[in-house]
Design a protein around this motif. Structure first.
Motif, PDB file in Angstrom:
ATOM      1  N   ASN A  47       0.813  -1.225   0.000  1.00  0.00           N
ATOM      2  CA  ASN A  47       0.000   0.000   0.000  1.00  0.00           C
ATOM      3  C   ASN A  47       0.842   1.268   0.000  1.00  0.00           C
ATOM      4  O   ASN A  47       0.376   2.331   0.394  1.00  0.00           O
ATOM      5  N   LEU A  48       2.122   1.173  -0.417  1.00  0.00           N
ATOM      6  CA  LEU A  48       3.068   2.293  -0.445  1.00  0.00           C
ATOM      7  C   LEU A  48       3.447   2.747   0.961  1.00  0.00           C
ATOM      8  O   LEU A  48       3.971   3.848   1.140  1.00  0.00           O
ATOM      9  N   ARG A  49       3.208   1.901   1.939  1.00  0.00           N
ATOM     10  CA  ARG A  49       3.688   2.091   3.308  1.00  0.00           C
ATOM     11  C   ARG A  49       4.467   0.856   3.747  1.00  0.00           C
ATOM     12  O   ARG A  49       5.508   0.959   4.370  1.00  0.00           O
ATOM     13  N   THR A  50       3.930  -0.304   3.409  1.00  0.00           N
ATOM     14  CA  THR A  50       4.548  -1.573   3.740  1.00  0.00           C
ATOM     15  C   THR A  50       4.098  -2.588   2.700  1.00  0.00           C
ATOM     16  O   THR A  50       3.384  -2.253   1.751  1.00  0.00           O
ATOM     17  N   ALA A  51       4.523  -3.831   2.867  1.00  0.00           N
ATOM     18  CA  ALA A  51       4.173  -4.877   1.908  1.00  0.00           C
ATOM     19  C   ALA A  51       4.135  -6.217   2.626  1.00  0.00           C
ATOM     20  O   ALA A  51       4.698  -6.377   3.712  1.00  0.00           O
ATOM     21  N   ALA A 446       5.498  -3.822  -9.707  1.00  0.00           N
ATOM     22  CA  ALA A 446       6.316  -4.296  -8.584  1.00  0.00           C
ATOM     23  C   ALA A 446       7.160  -3.157  -8.023  1.00  0.00           C
ATOM     24  O   ALA A 446       7.289  -3.009  -6.796  1.00  0.00           O
ATOM     25  N   LEU A 447       7.750  -2.345  -8.890  1.00  0.00           N
ATOM     26  CA  LEU A 447       8.571  -1.224  -8.432  1.00  0.00           C
ATOM     27  C   LEU A 447       7.732  -0.205  -7.667  1.00  0.00           C
ATOM     28  O   LEU A 447       8.191   0.375  -6.683  1.00  0.00           O
ATOM     29  N   LYS A 448       6.516   0.009  -8.115  1.00  0.00           N
ATOM     30  CA  LYS A 448       5.638   0.952  -7.420  1.00  0.00           C
ATOM     31  C   LYS A 448       5.401   0.507  -5.984  1.00  0.00           C
ATOM     32  O   LYS A 448       5.298   1.342  -5.074  1.00  0.00           O
ATOM     33  N   LEU A 449       5.343  -0.796  -5.745  1.00  0.00           N
ATOM     34  CA  LEU A 449       5.145  -1.326  -4.398  1.00  0.00           C
ATOM     35  C   LEU A 449       6.317  -1.020  -3.473  1.00  0.00           C
ATOM     36  O   LEU A 449       6.181  -1.118  -2.250  1.00  0.00           O
ATOM     37  N   LEU A 450       7.474  -0.667  -4.039  1.00  0.00           N
ATOM     38  CA  LEU A 450       8.668  -0.411  -3.236  1.00  0.00           C
ATOM     39  C   LEU A 450       8.794   1.047  -2.818  1.00  0.00           C
ATOM     40  O   LEU A 450       9.739   1.411  -2.111  1.00  0.00           O
ATOM     41  N   ILE A 451       7.868   1.886  -3.235  1.00  0.00           N
ATOM     42  CA  ILE A 451       7.934   3.313  -2.916  1.00  0.00           C
ATOM     43  C   ILE A 451       7.246   3.585  -1.587  1.00  0.00           C
ATOM     44  O   ILE A 451       6.134   3.110  -1.343  1.00  0.00           O
ATOM     45  N   PHE A 452       7.924   4.334  -0.720  1.00  0.00           N
ATOM     46  CA  PHE A 452       7.340   4.774   0.547  1.00  0.00           C
ATOM     47  C   PHE A 452       6.751   6.153   0.314  1.00  0.00           C
ATOM     48  O   PHE A 452       7.462   7.157   0.271  1.00  0.00           O
ATOM     49  N   GLU A 453       5.457   6.214   0.144  1.00  0.00           N
ATOM     50  CA  GLU A 453       4.780   7.416  -0.316  1.00  0.00           C
ATOM     51  C   GLU A 453       5.001   8.651   0.556  1.00  0.00           C
ATOM     52  O   GLU A 453       5.167   9.757   0.020  1.00  0.00           O
ATOM     53  N   PRO A 454       5.026   8.541   1.892  1.00  0.00           N
ATOM     54  CA  PRO A 454       5.160   9.763   2.697  1.00  0.00           C
ATOM     55  C   PRO A 454       6.416  10.574   2.427  1.00  0.00           C
ATOM     56  O   PRO A 454       6.408  11.798   2.556  1.00  0.00           O
ATOM     57  N   THR A 455       7.534   9.914   2.063  1.00  0.00           N
ATOM     58  CA  THR A 455       8.779  10.640   1.826  1.00  0.00           C
ATOM     59  C   THR A 455       9.260  10.568   0.383  1.00  0.00           C
ATOM     60  O   THR A 455      10.127  11.336  -0.021  1.00  0.00           O
ATOM     61  N   GLY A 456       8.720   9.621  -0.409  1.00  0.00           N
ATOM     62  CA  GLY A 456       9.202   9.424  -1.770  1.00  0.00           C
ATOM     63  C   GLY A 456      10.372   8.466  -1.861  1.00  0.00           C
ATOM     64  O   GLY A 456      10.867   8.195  -2.963  1.00  0.00           O
ATOM     65  N   ALA A 457      10.845   7.940  -0.718  1.00  0.00           N
ATOM     66  CA  ALA A 457      11.967   7.005  -0.718  1.00  0.00           C
ATOM     67  C   ALA A 457      11.580   5.691  -1.389  1.00  0.00           C
ATOM     68  O   ALA A 457      10.403   5.326  -1.440  1.00  0.00           O
ATOM     69  N   VAL A 458      12.593   4.986  -1.895  1.00  0.00           N
ATOM     70  CA  VAL A 458      12.379   3.707  -2.568  1.00  0.00           C
ATOM     71  C   VAL A 458      13.216   2.648  -1.858  1.00  0.00           C
ATOM     72  O   VAL A 458      14.435   2.806  -1.737  1.00  0.00           O
ATOM     73  N   VAL A 459      12.584   1.572  -1.378  1.00  0.00           N
ATOM     74  CA  VAL A 459      13.335   0.506  -0.725  1.00  0.00           C
ATOM     75  C   VAL A 459      13.916  -0.422  -1.784  1.00  0.00           C
ATOM     76  O   VAL A 459      13.352  -0.591  -2.869  1.00  0.00           O
TER      77      VAL A 459
END
Length: 847
Positions: A47-51, A446-459
């Motif tokens: 959900n762009l916060r966790t997975a 899949a890449l979109k799932l790795l984005i942390f929406e609050p900061t824009g960071a990518v895991v």
């Protein structure tokens, strides 16, 4: 021909058709002891916060809440006994299929048996996209729920649900209680038929709309609520019905020192015409004791049978208003066990305040009811007597919090529809029209799932400590934002037309540039919140995937000096300028400072020292260059790092020229760029063997990282030196190369020590870099282009059943390393993009 035999999957047997064979392939027997599920046999939801990882047999195997880097609640993939799991499986032998809904990250798992088919739909809800921007603030709140919707689509099947959390990486004990669920809407508890039957026949009551002292259907007063009148005492059990059992709707409450969660459910049914039915399944939660397997608290379970048209949805969430864990919990002390919540205390509080309330965790809700009726508890009988009367008034006077709405089947269905539409609306913005489109778009999702929406960071990956080699020690935590990985991720998304994510990440990066180290350097990786501290710890109490120890959280590589990150960062900023938001002057000054730092230190030998060989007082950002592979054993001038330093200076010069930006040190930049180029061509080139070596110090070691040269326009792929290097890498390890079965190792760990030890598989990243290098070289050599197509098509065979890929692949074809690996999907997109474009340009047949 074999004699006819029943499949044995129908408990009744009478209605079971006979078959001329026994179905045994891929049959899963629920009574068998469950072992580890292969890493590849999982899908990913987020959900762009966790997975969360969902196994092929219907178990949540990895889930950290509320964020990617938070402590785990489920980690069965790292310890099959005590890691924690949330499973939904049939109680009869079954086969299984798993797929994503089209153009979506909503995952569906089907359990198939001759007697019936059950579908489990898993997702983490997303609010709808804002009209003009996928990163704009949504109009509805994000409900951080894990939703598992179970539906029988044919026949009937007995099912079992187990929810066994193991909080804080299975280190914390917890208390589990079954309590009444106050978030269940009265409309959910009683079907219309059930309500009317009891109301009219047992209590002799009727509904009327009030106009003065009577009820009129045309009434439209401001409250517009229903009134109930009774001919008997509504709180007394009707005569002849004293033995009617009451079954309040329960939920499971899990209370740990760091977080409180609850498991709720809502049932539903469809009639033969597709409308709402009344024959809902009977669900009853019970406590589950897995202490013999090492669990530190009780779980919850339910056994139930579903028949066609019936369904139940399970929802796991952090209880609104409870503690929210932040990042990694490092306290190893014995946790304080919380006391169970007192349902009686909630009752007493509601009675003394004069507010009607059901019992449970969550917001108490007041209902406006008839003056002759009193709601005392949350039982079925009490709902019949009064709650309907105040339902509409309650919607105005007793609203629930936005993050704690009434739990109804309609809400769950709406969340599924909205989430599915969110992913569909996002992926349809892609501009990609080339070949292998299905794999490319799945990689983008899949890449979109790795984005942390609050900061824009990518895991780099949403998982941690999955082994690079089964039984090995190369088990790392990738739930952080590497400058390198994130930059390549944004490059891939930009190529597909997703520029908003690039702009958000660049904001994250520029915030980090404003907080540089004292000497002007930046850290190679950050937490998704922008923090620098990520202490590496070993969790020795966990078994590790298939016994691969140690299990690690945090990442010691944060202390590395990896000079290549400046090149990847500058390349990302450069591409962002071409397709995204223009640089402001203040941001250009930050970029200029980065290039100045590179020019000052590109040839500084102090940057190559290993951490443990230096005095303790030396700042960590001046200790060593570990390059892309995070080598931990000795100082080296890595060829890959030198190439990327050249890229950093080159992109700075291009930005200054294309945007006419002031560049006071332009001449220094030009001189440094040219010097670096000459050094690489002389100091990294192995004249005897004719290939570029891994480092200036070890020119005899072949390293797949040098395949990056033409990809970043350091040199032409047709250059004889690069072609010779490429052909050397394409040889088998036995012949001095790195390629085996069309898959590429990063380097030979037996010839080049890295301070870690252990074996590893082929690197997906390197294989795809090789595909792209062959593609570029194939512009002048058709044979190399055809080889690129062959290698790429072979690689696609190693994607799992839902199109996802891990970090590595073993000699036997087994997926290894953390899943889903962002770097792999990035290079898949890039390889497909360039290979498709080249094939089209050269009028070659395309996929």
């Amino acid at each position: 021909m074999a004699s006819q035999a029943s499949s044995g999957l129908d408990p009744g047997g009478a209605s079971q058709q006979t078959r001329k064979y026994k179905r045994t392939m891929n049959l899963i027997h629920p009574n068998d002891e469950r072992d580890y599920i292969p890493i590849a046999d999982h899908g990913l939801i987020g959900n762009l916060r966790t997975a969360a990882l969902v196994s092929l047999d219907g178990s949540i195997e990895s889930y950290c809440v509320p964020h990617f880097d938070s402590p785990s609640v489920f980690a069965r993939i790292l310890d099959k006994d005590k890691g924690g799991h949330f499973s939904i499986t049939p109680l009869e032998p079954f086969t299984t299929k798993q797929n994503y809904l089209p153009s979506s990250n909503v995952l569906q798992t089907k359990f198939m048996n001759d007697a019936g088919v059950v579908s489990v739909t898993d997702f983490l809800p997303r609010p709808p996209l804002a009209p003009k921007s996928s990163l704009a603030k949504p109009s509805k709140p994000l409900l951080q729920w894990l939703i598992r919707r179970v539906e029988c689509v044919r026949g009937r099947l007995p099912m079992q649900m187990q929810c066994a959390p193991a909080f804080n990486y299975a280190r914390d004990a917890h208390v589990t209680t079954l309590i009444d669920d106050d978030s269940i809407s009265p409309e959910t508890l009683l079907s219309k038929k059930d309500y009317e039957g009891i109301l009219e026949k047992e209590w002799g009551q009727h509904l009327r709309r009030s106009t003065g002292s009577t009820v009129d259907s045309a009434s439209s007063d401001s409250e517009d609520h229903l009134d109930v009148t009774s001919t008997t005492n509504p709180l007394e059990t009707p005569k002849g019905h004293e033995d009617i059992p009451e079954k309040p709707h329960k939920k499971a409450l899990f209370e740990s020192p760091s977080v409180t969660m609850d498991l709720r459910y809502v049932v539903h049914a469809e009639d033969s015409h597709g409308g709402d039915g009344d024959d809902v399944p009977d669900i009853e939660l019970n406590l589950l004791d897995l202490s013999k397997k090492g669990h530190k608290g009780l779980g919850a379970e339910a056994e139930f049978e579903l028949k066609e048209g019936q369904g139940v949805t399970f929802i796991l969430r952090i209880v609104p208003g409870s503690n929210m864990p932040e990042g990694i919990a490092k306290d190893k002390k014995t946790p304080t066990i919380p006391q169970p919540s007192s349902a009686e205390a909630v009752k007493q509080q509601a009675a003394t305040s004069g507010v009607a309330s059901t019992v449970g965790q969550g917001s108490a809700v007041g209902f406006k009811v008839d003056m002759n009726l009193t709601l005392q508890d949350g039982s079925k009988k009490a709902f019949v007597t009064g709650i309907e009367a105040g339902l509409r008034a309650g919607s105005k006077n007793g609203k629930r919090a936005p993050d704690d709405p009434w739990l109804t089947k309609d809400l769950v269905a709406s969340l599924l529809q909205t989430t599915n539409k969110y992913w569909y609306d996002w992926i349809r913005k892609s501009t990609y029209t080339g070949s292998w489109k299905e794999s490319v778009l799945r990689s983008a999702l899949a890449l979109k799932l790795l984005i942390f929406e609050p900061t824009g960071a990518v895991v780099a990956s949403p998982t941690f400590s999955l082994p690079e080699y089964i039984g090995g020690v190369r088990n790392w935590d990738y739930r952080y934002s590497w400058i390198r990985d994130s930059s390549f991720t944004l490059y891939a998304l930009i190529r597909l037309g997703f520029t908003e994510e690039a702009n958000a990440y660049l904001e994250f990066i520029f915030d980090r540039l404003r907080d540089k180290n004292p000497d002007g350097s930046i850290q190679i990786m950050y937490t998704i919140h922008g923090e620098k501290d990520m202490e590496e710890l070993e969790l020795n109490h966990l078994d590790g995937h298939k016994g691969s120890k140690p299990v690690r959280i945090g990442n010691g590589a944060a202390d590395h000096v990896q000079l290549d990150i400046y090149g990847e960062l500058m390349d990302c900023i450069y591409l962002g300028q071409k397709f995204g938001k223009p640089l402001s002057y203040d941001d250009w000054v930050l970029v200029r400072e980065i290039v100045d730092y590179v020019v000052e230190h590109y040839n500084d030998p102090d940057l190559s020292f290993y951490l443990d060989t230096l005095p303790a007082h030396l700042p960590r950002h001046r200790r060593r260059d570990s390059s892309i592979w995070e080598v931990r054993d000795m100082k080296r001038n890595f060829t890959y790092s030198k190439v990327m330093l050249w890229v950093a200076i080159d992109r700075g010069l291009r930005l200054a020229d294309k945007r006419s930006l002031p560049c006071p040190n332009r001449n220094k930049w030009l001189e440094a760029r040219d010097t670096l180029y000459e050094d690489i061509m002389h100091k990294a080139w192995n004249k005897e063997e004719r290939f570029f070596g891994q480092s200036y110090e070890e020119k005899d070691v072949v390293d797949a990282a040098v395949l990056i040269m033409p990809l970043v326009f350091f040199m032409q792929a047709s250059d004889p030196r690069f072609v010779s290097t490429l052909k050397r890498i394409m040889k088998t390890p036995e012949k001095g190369g790195l390629t085996s079965n069309n898959l590429v190792y990063r380097y030979d760990v037996r010839k080049s020590g890295d301070g870690v030890g252990g074996e590893e598989g082929t690197f997906c990243l390197c294989t795809l870099w090789c595909v792209e290098a062959l593609t570029r070289a194939g512009n002048n050599d058709r044979a190399l282009l055809l080889k690129a197509v062959s290698m790429f098509e072979d690689f696609l065979l190693y994607l799992n059943h839902v199109g996802l890929c891990t970090e590595e692949i073993s000699d036997a074809g087994e997926a290894l390393g953390n899943a889903v690996q962002g770097f792999t999907h990035v290079t898949l997109i890039s390889a497909a993009y360039n290979l498709s474009r080249t094939m089209h340009t050269m009028h070659e047949p395309v996929a």
